[in-house]
Each structure stands twice: as structure tokens, then as C-alpha cells.
Design a protein around this motif. Structure first.
Motif, PDB file in Angstrom:
ATOM      1  N   ARG A  44      36.075 -19.673  32.133  1.00 19.93           N
ATOM      2  CA  ARG A  44      34.983 -20.349  31.420  1.00 19.93           C
ATOM      3  C   ARG A  44      35.271 -21.831  31.213  1.00 19.93           C
ATOM      4  NH1 ARG A  44      30.296 -17.180  30.891  1.00 19.93           N
ATOM      5  NH2 ARG A  44      30.944 -15.001  30.826  1.00 19.93           N
ATOM      6  N   LEU A  45      36.546 -22.131  30.920  1.00 20.02           N
ATOM      7  CA  LEU A  45      36.911 -23.521  30.639  1.00 20.02           C
ATOM      8  C   LEU A  45      38.380 -23.724  30.955  1.00 20.02           C
ATOM      9  CD1 LEU A  45      36.504 -26.381  29.324  1.00 20.02           C
ATOM     10  CD2 LEU A  45      37.145 -25.299  27.137  1.00 20.02           C
ATOM     11  N   LEU A  46      38.686 -24.803  31.653  1.00 18.33           N
ATOM     12  CA  LEU A  46      40.055 -25.299  31.758  1.00 18.33           C
ATOM     13  C   LEU A  46      40.007 -26.802  31.535  1.00 18.33           C
ATOM     14  CD1 LEU A  46      43.058 -25.059  32.297  1.00 18.33           C
ATOM     15  CD2 LEU A  46      42.587 -25.321  34.734  1.00 18.33           C
ATOM     16  N   ASP A  47      40.635 -27.222  30.468  1.00 20.43           N
ATOM     17  CA  ASP A  47      40.725 -28.641  30.131  1.00 20.43           C
ATOM     18  C   ASP A  47      42.212 -28.971  30.043  1.00 20.43           C
ATOM     19  OD1 ASP A  47      40.688 -31.197  29.119  1.00 20.43           O
ATOM     20  OD2 ASP A  47      39.176 -30.788  27.590  1.00 20.43           O
ATOM     21  N   LYS A  48      42.672 -29.798  30.969  1.00 16.37           N
ATOM     22  CA  LYS A  48      44.096 -30.125  31.041  1.00 16.37           C
ATOM     23  C   LYS A  48      44.254 -31.635  30.984  1.00 16.37           C
ATOM     24  CE  LYS A  48      48.218 -28.582  33.441  1.00 16.37           C
ATOM     25  NZ  LYS A  48      48.719 -27.659  34.484  1.00 16.37           N
ATOM     26  N   ALA A  49      45.232 -32.089  30.205  1.00 15.42           N
ATOM     27  CA  ALA A  49      45.441 -33.531  30.050  1.00 15.42           C
ATOM     28  C   ALA A  49      46.930 -33.846  30.051  1.00 15.42           C
ATOM     29  CB  ALA A  49      44.805 -34.024  28.753  1.00 15.42           C
ATOM     30  N   TYR A  50      47.287 -34.901  30.789  1.00 15.96           N
ATOM     31  CA  TYR A  50      48.646 -35.449  30.754  1.00 15.96           C
ATOM     32  C   TYR A  50      48.589 -36.767  29.989  1.00 15.96           C
ATOM     33  CZ  TYR A  50      49.821 -32.116  34.449  1.00 15.96           C
ATOM     34  OH  TYR A  50      50.019 -30.965  35.174  1.00 15.96           O
ATOM     35  N   ILE A  51      49.312 -36.833  28.875  1.00 18.40           N
ATOM     36  CA  ILE A  51      49.367 -38.051  28.081  1.00 18.40           C
ATOM     37  C   ILE A  51      50.753 -38.668  28.274  1.00 18.40           C
ATOM     38  CG2 ILE A  51      49.251 -39.079  25.789  1.00 18.40           C
ATOM     39  CD1 ILE A  51      47.562 -35.760  26.374  1.00 18.40           C
ATOM     40  N   PHE A  52      50.806 -39.767  29.031  1.00 16.18           N
ATOM     41  CA  PHE A  52      52.071 -40.444  29.319  1.00 16.18           C
ATOM     42  C   PHE A  52      52.350 -41.476  28.237  1.00 16.18           C
ATOM     43  CE2 PHE A  52      50.843 -38.966  33.531  1.00 16.18           C
ATOM     44  CZ  PHE A  52      52.051 -38.535  34.064  1.00 16.18           C
ATOM     45  N   GLN A  53      53.540 -41.398  27.648  1.00 17.38           N
ATOM     46  CA  GLN A  53      54.027 -42.402  26.712  1.00 17.38           C
ATOM     47  C   GLN A  53      55.456 -42.754  27.108  1.00 17.38           C
ATOM     48  OE1 GLN A  53      53.131 -39.743  23.331  1.00 17.38           O
ATOM     49  NE2 GLN A  53      51.894 -41.424  22.485  1.00 17.38           N
ATOM     50  N   ASP A  54      55.932 -43.903  26.682  1.00 13.04           N
ATOM     51  CA  ASP A  54      57.281 -44.329  27.077  1.00 13.04           C
ATOM     52  C   ASP A  54      58.329 -43.300  26.688  1.00 13.04           C
ATOM     53  OD1 ASP A  54      56.459 -46.692  28.255  1.00 13.04           O
ATOM     54  OD2 ASP A  54      56.649 -47.856  26.404  1.00 13.04           O
ATOM     55  N   LEU A 150      52.731 -28.900  25.937  1.00 14.76           N
ATOM     56  CA  LEU A 150      54.156 -28.934  26.270  1.00 14.76           C
ATOM     57  C   LEU A 150      54.599 -30.396  26.218  1.00 14.76           C
ATOM     58  CD1 LEU A 150      56.784 -27.649  27.278  1.00 14.76           C
ATOM     59  CD2 LEU A 150      55.916 -27.912  29.617  1.00 14.76           C
ATOM     60  N   VAL A 151      55.519 -30.692  25.315  1.00 12.77           N
ATOM     61  CA  VAL A 151      56.001 -32.056  25.121  1.00 12.77           C
ATOM     62  C   VAL A 151      57.392 -32.179  25.740  1.00 12.77           C
ATOM     63  CG1 VAL A 151      56.536 -33.867  23.459  1.00 12.77           C
ATOM     64  CG2 VAL A 151      54.688 -32.246  22.984  1.00 12.77           C
ATOM     65  N   SER A 152      57.544 -33.145  26.650  1.00 11.63           N
ATOM     66  CA  SER A 152      58.840 -33.414  27.278  1.00 11.63           C
ATOM     67  C   SER A 152      59.296 -34.799  26.834  1.00 11.63           C
ATOM     68  CB  SER A 152      58.719 -33.372  28.801  1.00 11.63           C
ATOM     69  OG  SER A 152      58.328 -32.086  29.232  1.00 11.63           O
ATOM     70  N   HIS A 153      60.344 -34.830  26.031  1.00 13.86           N
ATOM     71  CA  HIS A 153      60.857 -36.098  25.520  1.00 13.86           C
ATOM     72  C   HIS A 153      61.753 -36.748  26.568  1.00 13.86           C
ATOM     73  CE1 HIS A 153      59.378 -35.441  21.413  1.00 13.86           C
ATOM     74  NE2 HIS A 153      59.654 -34.163  21.636  1.00 13.86           N
ATOM     75  N   ALA A 154      61.566 -38.029  26.778  1.00 16.93           N
ATOM     76  CA  ALA A 154      62.347 -38.761  27.770  1.00 16.93           C
ATOM     77  C   ALA A 154      63.724 -39.078  27.214  1.00 16.93           C
ATOM     78  CB  ALA A 154      61.626 -40.043  28.162  1.00 16.93           C
ATOM     79  N   PRO A 155      64.749 -39.133  28.083  1.00 18.32           N
ATOM     80  CA  PRO A 155      66.071 -39.565  27.609  1.00 18.32           C
ATOM     81  C   PRO A 155      66.030 -41.024  27.167  1.00 18.32           C
ATOM     82  CG  PRO A 155      66.021 -39.404  30.014  1.00 18.32           C
ATOM     83  CD  PRO A 155      64.726 -38.824  29.519  1.00 18.32           C
ATOM     84  N   GLN A 156      67.078 -41.455  26.491  1.00 21.49           N
ATOM     85  CA  GLN A 156      67.111 -42.817  25.962  1.00 21.49           C
ATOM     86  C   GLN A 156      67.090 -43.866  27.067  1.00 21.49           C
ATOM     87  OE1 GLN A 156      66.930 -43.730  22.672  1.00 21.49           O
ATOM     88  NE2 GLN A 156      66.508 -41.541  22.391  1.00 21.49           N
ATOM     89  N   ALA A 157      67.676 -43.514  28.210  1.00 21.45           N
ATOM     90  CA  ALA A 157      67.695 -44.451  29.339  1.00 21.45           C
ATOM     91  C   ALA A 157      67.822 -43.643  30.617  1.00 21.45           C
ATOM     92  CB  ALA A 157      68.860 -45.435  29.195  1.00 21.45           C
ATOM     93  N   GLY A 158      67.537 -44.297  31.747  1.00 21.51           N
ATOM     94  CA  GLY A 158      67.684 -43.616  33.033  1.00 21.51           C
ATOM     95  C   GLY A 158      66.388 -43.599  33.818  1.00 21.51           C
ATOM     96  N   LEU A 159      66.488 -43.078  35.033  1.00 21.46           N
ATOM     97  CA  LEU A 159      65.339 -43.080  35.931  1.00 21.46           C
ATOM     98  C   LEU A 159      64.184 -42.247  35.398  1.00 21.46           C
ATOM     99  CD1 LEU A 159      67.091 -42.779  39.419  1.00 21.46           C
ATOM    100  CD2 LEU A 159      66.339 -44.826  38.220  1.00 21.46           C
ATOM    101  N   LYS A 160      64.498 -41.148  34.724  1.00 25.24           N
ATOM    102  CA  LYS A 160      63.428 -40.272  34.240  1.00 25.24           C
ATOM    103  C   LYS A 160      62.603 -40.962  33.162  1.00 25.24           C
ATOM    104  CE  LYS A 160      62.646 -35.387  33.333  1.00 25.24           C
ATOM    105  NZ  LYS A 160      63.275 -34.067  33.093  1.00 25.24           N
ATOM    106  N   ARG A 161      63.203 -41.859  32.402  1.00 28.28           N
ATOM    107  CA  ARG A 161      62.460 -42.604  31.382  1.00 28.28           C
ATOM    108  C   ARG A 161      61.677 -43.751  32.009  1.00 28.28           C
ATOM    109  NH1 ARG A 161      62.768 -43.022  25.833  1.00 28.28           N
ATOM    110  NH2 ARG A 161      61.980 -44.961  24.947  1.00 28.28           N
ATOM    111  N   ASP A 162      62.274 -44.407  32.991  1.00 26.78           N
ATOM    112  CA  ASP A 162      61.654 -45.600  33.567  1.00 26.78           C
ATOM    113  C   ASP A 162      60.574 -45.281  34.588  1.00 26.78           C
ATOM    114  OD1 ASP A 162      63.403 -47.073  32.037  1.00 26.78           O
ATOM    115  OD2 ASP A 162      64.881 -47.301  33.643  1.00 26.78           O
ATOM    116  N   PHE A 163      60.670 -44.114  35.220  1.00 27.42           N
ATOM    117  CA  PHE A 163      59.711 -43.739  36.267  1.00 27.42           C
ATOM    118  C   PHE A 163      59.058 -42.408  35.912  1.00 27.42           C
ATOM    119  CE2 PHE A 163      62.828 -46.474  38.265  1.00 27.42           C
ATOM    120  CZ  PHE A 163      62.055 -47.325  39.039  1.00 27.42           C
ATOM    121  N   LYS A 164      57.857 -42.480  35.342  1.00 24.45           N
ATOM    122  CA  LYS A 164      57.118 -41.264  35.009  1.00 24.45           C
ATOM    123  C   LYS A 164      56.511 -40.669  36.276  1.00 24.45           C
ATOM    124  CE  LYS A 164      57.723 -42.331  30.638  1.00 24.45           C
ATOM    125  NZ  LYS A 164      58.721 -41.639  29.825  1.00 24.45           N
TER     126      LYS A 164
END
Length: 667
Positions: A44-54, A150-164
Motif C-alpha cells: 500500500r505504501l513504501l516511503d523511504k528516506a536517506y538523511i545524510f548528515q556529517d 536505522l541510524v549509522s553514526h560516522a566515526p570521528q575521522a576517516g574515509l567513511k566520515r568524509d565520503f558518504k
């Protein structure tokens, strides 16, 4: 304090749904109401959102669908998620609409969090958790409403934080959607970009993907009513959108190099203090070829491969001294250790990023370190470049004779390096040289079978002889002869040991420096002739190895066909104490093919008592072909199928005096 991986919390984002609104959506009439009766799924409904933050990525989703079959009921009653230590699951709503009424099921949700440790033969490790949501009292025909983030927190530094990066596939054609929404919100401090791949126009042709910027503070929205995808999962690639922080591959390689530099720029003086025994062993090898082989095989075989998912995601390599002392590490650690050992030998090398599984798709993705999941080493030696995978095992030979990994794209971990394309190549030497001689006397065949193997073929067969039983080896080699000699009408495959007798098979030489392995197989065949209509007898050898059935049966409209073949030479000789028809077309026929991707030539020598045939076969390897290139390759393959992959010799029927002569001989 132990980490909490999940919690209940009402959603307070930019788009909220009221209970009454959801019930109305669940019960509304739809153009797709008959989907279930057609064997399709109806959402009936699928509403999906990716909210990118630093500092994090939030993946929001709300879904409404009917549990109208047992499989959907089972999957809804138990949902499982794998979470890293940086992840958190927030449940906003768990409910059903039953008999037109909204029923909150939050109190019926049982949450279990278990360790998700995996450890296999190659050492896959992860400290992730498995989150299980078990929902009690769900009924068939319930309309499920599930809302979560589902919230995925970025590490303090590194490629995973700098490149979403997020890769989102569109749904399977199994599903119909009353309403489908996909949103991406850029709340980071950098411009993002996205590419829509394998979407099709009105004529069902794939639209070329174009990178489109997603500025800071803006959103991408795809929404549609009465939505379903229109592609053939068996023939076509599922459409997807790739979202990533805007970057070039030179920027990605720069960022990766800054992480690797502090490790790979270290000199090799640590070897003198931490690995004196290794240096003593290294000194015992006289030539540079021998030293290079020694350090490669030391890293491949003596350093245990451990894949740590959390560390791999961070792209941060372990120092070579630590890897050596602990005798374990992931692909980065093993590759950096190998580079350090080669640096000690003054051999230039570069760490490179690859992705064996998704290699073809790398140009479709937005530039990102997430496009790669493996590190190997590119070695410059004597004017040539070689690629070595430090995680491989049981491979042998000097550098120029070792197994060759296959992939098209790689990213050097160097300043300002761009994505590189690895050109297809022809093997310069035969990887397989095979000779088969069958001499038939008095209706019994003596077979002399020799194999000379090189590179990956030698590595594979060397391990097979090491690990398998004599019975397995007998079955393997005699089964090949059984089918090549077309003996299926003579006896069944279950009777191999009754008709193939006095079998002797062994490795007669193994030059591990040149990575050459020679196998000798001698066997007696009790019933070599095949008999057809009219009681005519034949002697056959047809090797289907040279027929590319995978290419013939390949039918993807979007993907290329991957060419990966050894260069081979086969010489077989069929001889008999009886006279043969030396004028038969199929016995005399020869073939020569010289195309862009396949070179193939057969030569024959025929006399009154037998014939010899040589096949020279070479395919351009590490090549992805489609369209006209694939059509031309299949045309060449078709020519081989036209009685050019073997030979039949036609025996003249024995006359009265021949039979009489034999009877005297027997007496």
C-alpha cells in the motif's frame, strides 16, 4: 555501560503520518487490488528516506502491506538486522489494521540482540550484533504497518566520515505499490551527487547514467502512485540510484593515500630488529627472482588472513611490524607487509583498490572508496607490471609465472591517481599442454595421457593431488576420457573401473619456480570402439573444453560476457591395427580462426591406420564483451562446433580373410 542498539520513539522528521491517515491508506481501493490474485505482492505504501548528515546517516522507512500468504507472515513475524557498534535501530511504529481497526503492536514486539560473530576457514570476523524483532499475534490478512529509522553514526575521522555513500536498488517486479516514495536529503557540509543507472526509456532502452549534483540543504525525491518496475530480472539489471559525496577518483585516492602514507612510508629497518630470522631465510635465496618469490609466499601462506569488517570499513591499514609479529591481518595488512618486504628488496610496488565482485559496475557508481572492498599489490619488475593478491594461498612460481588475478578496474593508492582500466591480454605461454595417444590392438586400447600445466592451472591441480584420494583422481581423469571418446553407448559412467583398467596416474615433475606441473596418466581401455547403425565401428576423440557453452547460453541484455580462458594446446593420436577410411571428411577437416578475441587452429596428419590432430587454442582474457564483439566471438565458437573440436576415424569393416587371420593368431 552496555550499548543499547534499539529503542522506541515517535518519529519527528519532516514528514509524519497520523494513525487515521495510515488506516485510510491501508483500506483504500487501488488499481492493484488484484495483484495478490495474480501471484504478485501488493504494498500500500513504501516511503523511504536517506538523511545524510556529517555525523550520521539516518535511513527512515515506513511500509504498509498485506500479510496475504504464509511467507509474508513469516518474514513479518521475525525481522532481523545486522548492526555495527555505530548503528542504532529506532522503532517508531509497529501496528496492524485488522477488520478495519488500527491495533498497536508495540507491546507485542520482543527484542533480542545477539552477537553476530562469524569465523570461517579464511577468518571472517566481525563484532556486529544481530537484532531480531519478533512480533507476536500476527494473522493472515493483517495489514502490517512498520515505521523505523536505522541510524549509522560516522566515526570521528576517516574515509567513511568524509565520503558518504548509499546504493539503492529499485524494487523487484514482483511488487506493486499503491504509493512509492524514495527521498534523499543532503544535510551535510558538502555537495553530494547521484547517478540513476539501468533505467529505461519508452522503447525499453537503457538510459545513459548522468551524474547530477545534490546541493547542500536540498533533496532528491522520487514518488509515484500505482508504481511497479518494468524489467526482466533474468535478462536485465535491476535499476538503481547511487548517492555519494561529490568527489573525483583522484580525490578519493588522495584521501586513501593520506591514511596509508604513514604506514607505507616507513622504511624497512623494523625487519632488522623484529624479523632477523626472516632476513636470514631471505639471504639464503641467491637470485632476486627467488627472493621475490620467497616474500610473496611467506605473506600469502604464513600470515593468517583475518577479515575484520569494522577495520575494513575504515580503510586503515595495520603497521607491517604488527602484522609480522601477530602473524595475522586483513587484505590491507597483508598487502602492506608484502610491500614493506619488497621495499627492502628495492622492488617498486603500489597498493591498489579493487572489487572483484562488482568490478563491471565501478564506472556506473559515483566515485567513492565504498566502491572497493579489497586491496592487492601492483609490482613493477623488469619493465612489466604484475598484480599479486596477498590473501591468496598455495600459489607458486617466480613473479612472471604466478597466477594472475582477473579484474578490469583498480584505483592506485597514490597522490592524484585516477581510476585505471586494465587492458585485456593474451596469455603468452600455454597454460595447458596436453597429449593423448590411444593405440588399439586386438580391440583393446592403451592410452598414454600427459598434461603439462602452468600458472593457475598448475596451482589448482597441485592442490587437487594433495587433497583428493586416488579414487577421486581416477574418476576425474577417466571420466574426461569417457566423454571425449564418446563411450556412453558402450558402458555407463558407473562402470568406469570395469572398462578402464590398470590405471596409473601421478605427478612426474613439479618445477615450482617456473610453476610447471606434469601429470602422467596411463590406462587400458577394454572397449574403445563405438558402433553405429550398420555395425560400423569408429574411434573418437572430441574435447568439448573448446566449446564455450556459457557464452552460447549467455542472454543478459545489460551485462557483458566475461572472457577468462587458459591458452591451451592439445595433441591427440588415435591408432589401430585395422585399416581406416583415410578419405573421410570429418577425419581430414581442418580449421583456422583468427578473430579479435579467439585464435584457434587445428592441423591433422592421417594415414592408413590412424590420425593425429593438434588444437591450438587462445582466447583474449580479462575481457568483457557484449553486442557486436560477443556476436563475433559466438560466430567463432560456432565454427569450432562445426566438427572442429575433435575427430572420428572410420574403421573399414573386417573382411572374411581378416577375421580368419585373427582366429589363427589367437590360436
Amino acid at each position: 555501560m552496555e550499548k543499547t542498539y534499539t529503542r522506541f520513539e515517535h518519529y519527528s522528521g519532516d514528514r509524519t503520518y497520523q494513525n487515521e491517515q495510515l488506516v485510510e491508506q491501508a483500506l483504500a481501493n487501488s488499481d492493484f487490488d488484484q495483484a495478490a490474485t495474480q501471484g504478485k505482492g501488493f504494498c500500500r505504501l513504501l516511503d523511504k528516506a536517506y538523511i545524510f548528515q556529517d555525523e550520521k546517516l539516518s535511513e527512515y522507512s515506513i511500509v504498509i502491506y498485506t500479510l496475504d500468504e504464509p511467507g509474508l507472515l513469516d518474514s513479518a513475524a521475525k525481522r532481523e538486522y545486522v548492526l555495527s557498534e555505530h548503528d542504532e535501530m529506532i522503532i517508531h511504529r509497529m501496528a496492524v489494521v485488522r477488520n478495519g481497526q488500527y491495533l498497536d503492536k508495540a507491546d507485542d514486539v520482543q527484542i533480542r540482540i545477539l552477537d553476530h560473530e562469524e569465523q570461517g576457514g579464511r577468518g571472517f570476523l566481525t563484532n556486529r550484533k544481530k537484532l531480531s524483532l519478533i512480533i507476536k499475534d500476527l494473522h493472515l490478512q493483517d495489514i502490517l504497518i512498520f515505521e523505523n529509522t536505522l541510524v549509522s553514526h560516522a566515526p570521528q575521522a576517516g574515509l567513511k566520515r568524509d565520503f558518504k555513500h548509499v546504493y539503492q536498488e529499485f524494487p523487484d517486479p514482483f511488487w506493486f505499490y499503491d504509493r512509492y516514495v524514495l527521498r534523499t536529503v543532503n544535510q551535510t557540509s558538502q555537495v553530494m551527487t547521484y547517478k540513476s543507472c539501468f533505467f529505461r526509456d519508452a522503447q525499453h532502452q537503457v538510459i545513459d547514467p548522468i551524474a547530477i549534483d545534490l546541493p547542500i540543504g536540498e533533496s532528491y525525491v522520487f514518488e509515484a502512485d500505482n508504481f511497479t518496475t518494468d524489467y526482466d530480472p533474468k535478462l536485465e539489471v535491476r535499476p538503481f540510484i547511487d548517492f555519494a559525496t561529490k568527489a573525483s577518483y583522484s580525490k578519493v585516492s588522495d584521501a586513501a593515500y593520506q591514511i596509508y602514507e604513514k604506514v607505507i612510508s616507513q622504511n624497512s629497518t623494523w625487519l632488522e630488529t623484529s624479523a632477523p630470522d626472516l632476513l636470514v631465510e631471505l639471504a639464503q635465496h641467491e637470485t632476486l627472482d627467488e627472493k621475490i618469490r620467497f616474500v610473496i609466499e611467506f605473506v600469502q601462506n604464513s600470515i593468517y588472513y583475518v577479515y575484520d569488517a569494522e577495520i575494513m570499513d575504515g580503510h586503515e591499514p595495520q603497521e607491517p611490524q604488527i602484522t609480522y609479529e601477530s602473524k595475522q591481518g586483513d587484505c590491507k595488512a597483508k598487502t602492506v607487509l608484502l610491500k614493506s618486504l619488497l621495499d627492502y628488496l628495492d622492488i617498486a610496488s603500489t597498493c591498489v583498490l579493487v572489487n572483484y565482485e562488482a568490478d563491471y559496475f565501478i564506472p556506473f557508481y559515483c566515485p567513492s572508496p565504498s566502491n572497493f572492498n579489497h586491496v592487492i599489490l601492483k609490482i613493477a619488475y623488469q619493465g612489466r607490471h604484475y598484480f599479486v593478491d596477498a590473501t591468496s594461498r598455495n600459489q607458486f612460481g617466480f613473479l612472471q609465472y604466478r597466477s594472475v588475478p582477473e579484474f578490469m578496474y583498480y584505483l592506485p593508492i597514490e597522490p592524484q591517481a585516477d581510476l585505471q582500466f586494465r587492458e585485456p591480454f593474451w596469455h603468452q605461454n600455454y597454460l595447458v599442454e596436453e597429449t593423448v595417444t590411444c593405440m588399439v590392438t586386438e580391440g583393446v586400447g592403451q592410452i598414454d595421457h600427459t598434461l603439462l600445466l602452468r600458472r593457475q592451472n598448475a596451482d589448482a591441480i597441485r592442490q587437487m593431488f594433495k587433497n583428493e584420494s586416488e579414487t577421486y583422481l581416477f574418476n576425474c581423469y577417466t571420466t574426461s576420457l569417457y566423454y571425449n571418446m564418446c563411450l556412453t553407448d558402450n558402458f555407463s559412467e558407473k562402470e568406469l573401473s570395469e572398462y578402464f583398467t590398470d590405471s596409473k596416474i601421478a605427478i612426474v615433475s613439479d618445477n615450482q619456480d617456473l610453476n610447471e606441473l606434469q601429470i602422467q596418466h596411463d590406462v587400458t581401455l577394454l572397449k574403445p570402439y563405438t558402433v553405429r547403425i550398420g555395425k560400423k565401428e569408429y574411434l573418437n576423440y572430441w574435447d568439448r573444453t573448446y566449446l564455450d557453452d556459457k557464452a552460447r547460453d549467455f542472454n543478459s541484455r545489460d551485462l557483458p560476457f566475461w572472457l577468462s580462458h587458459a591458452r591451451e594446446k592439445l595433441t591427440f593420436e588415435l591408432r589401430t591395427d585395422r585399416k581406416i577410411n583415410d578419405k573421410e571428411k570429418v577425419t581430414l577437416q581442418e580449421c583456422k580462426i583468427d578473430s579479435d578475441f579467439l585464435c584457434y587452429q587445428t592441423t591433422k596428419a592421417v594415414d592408413k591406420h590412424g590420425a593425429r590432430m593438434t588444437i591450438d587454442y587462445s582466447v583474449k582474457t580479462n575481457a568483457a564483451i557484449k553486442g557486436e564483439e560477443l556476436a563475433n566471438y559466438l560466430s567463432s565458437d560456432k565454427k569450432i562446433r562445426d566438427n572442429n573440436f575433435g575427430m572420428t576415424i572410420d574403421l573399414f569393416e573386417q573382411g572374411f580373410f581378416d577375421k580368419l587371420k585373427k582366429s589363427f593368431v589367437k590360436k
